[in-house]
Design an enzyme around this catalytic site. Structure first.
Site, PDB file in Angstrom:
ATOM      1  N   ASP A   2       4.311   4.998   4.074  1.00  0.00           N
ATOM      2  CA  ASP A   2       4.768   5.291   2.720  1.00  0.00           C
ATOM      3  C   ASP A   2       4.722   6.800   2.531  1.00  0.00           C
ATOM      4  O   ASP A   2       3.732   7.431   2.903  1.00  0.00           O
ATOM      5  CB  ASP A   2       3.833   4.678   1.684  1.00  0.00           C
ATOM      6  CG  ASP A   2       3.909   3.169   1.618  1.00  0.00           C
ATOM      7  OD1 ASP A   2       4.115   2.539   2.662  1.00  0.00           O
ATOM      8  OD2 ASP A   2       3.740   2.633   0.512  1.00  0.00           O
ATOM      9  N   LYS A  66      10.701   2.554  -3.018  1.00  0.00           N
ATOM     10  CA  LYS A  66       9.562   2.062  -3.800  1.00  0.00           C
ATOM     11  C   LYS A  66       9.524   2.792  -5.139  1.00  0.00           C
ATOM     12  O   LYS A  66       9.732   4.006  -5.191  1.00  0.00           O
ATOM     13  CB  LYS A  66       8.293   2.308  -2.981  1.00  0.00           C
ATOM     14  CG  LYS A  66       7.027   1.713  -3.517  1.00  0.00           C
ATOM     15  CD  LYS A  66       5.912   1.893  -2.485  1.00  0.00           C
ATOM     16  CE  LYS A  66       4.553   1.654  -3.067  1.00  0.00           C
ATOM     17  NZ  LYS A  66       3.482   1.894  -2.106  1.00  0.00           N
ATOM     18  N   LYS A  95      10.656  -2.146  -3.197  1.00  0.00           N
ATOM     19  CA  LYS A  95       9.278  -2.548  -3.479  1.00  0.00           C
ATOM     20  C   LYS A  95       8.920  -2.014  -4.861  1.00  0.00           C
ATOM     21  O   LYS A  95       9.074  -0.829  -5.137  1.00  0.00           O
ATOM     22  CB  LYS A  95       8.307  -1.993  -2.441  1.00  0.00           C
ATOM     23  CG  LYS A  95       6.863  -2.394  -2.742  1.00  0.00           C
ATOM     24  CD  LYS A  95       5.900  -1.941  -1.669  1.00  0.00           C
ATOM     25  CE  LYS A  95       4.468  -2.332  -2.025  1.00  0.00           C
ATOM     26  NZ  LYS A  95       3.506  -1.926  -0.998  1.00  0.00           N
TER      27      LYS A  95
END
Length: 133
Positions: A2, A66, A95
């Site tokens: 991430d 995300k 996400k």
């Protein structure tokens, strides 16, 4: 892996930097056989900036985009998820993270097109689901 996009470069509309950085990180992840998740941190962004990031992500194709880290001033919103889905379609998974504390919120995020949910309340959400079933 991430990573949060470089918000300063985005605010300066340095989209080439953003694309180059995203492409480099995503390629490293692919080479290592790991999933890449590009965190937008939407609470700090304008709609134009979110759209620009989605456009870049549609080209680079990370595994996921995300909504947030969950540590910013705001988390995932229905509006942001709907915008992201509209912009990337099925080209990139989404996400949702940050502020998802109930089963109803999680289910709505899924309806809007997210593939993953990040939540510190995951145990209570699953317990609520088990109770309903």
């Amino acid at each position: 892996i991430d990573y949060v996009i470089n918000i300063t470069q985005l605010k300066e509309k340095n989209y080439d930097f953003i694309e180059h950085e995203m492409d480099g990180i995503v390629e490293e992840c692919r080479g290592a056989g790991v999933i890449s998740k590009v965190i937008f941190e939407n609470c700090y962004l304008t709609e134009e900036e979110k759209r620009a990031l989605c456009s870049i992500a549609r080209e680079v194709r990370p595994d996921f985009i995300k909504t947030s880290t969950g540590f910013g001033t705001g988390g995932a919103t229905f509006e942001d998820v709907a915008l992201m889905k509209k912009c990337v379609g099925d080209e990139v998974k989404i996400k949702a993270a940050g502020g998802i504390r109930t089963l109803d919120t999680a289910l709505r995020m899924i309806e809007l097109g997210v593939s993953r949910i990040g939540s510190t309340a995951s145990v209570s959400i699953v317990e609520e689901l088990k109770h309903r079933l």
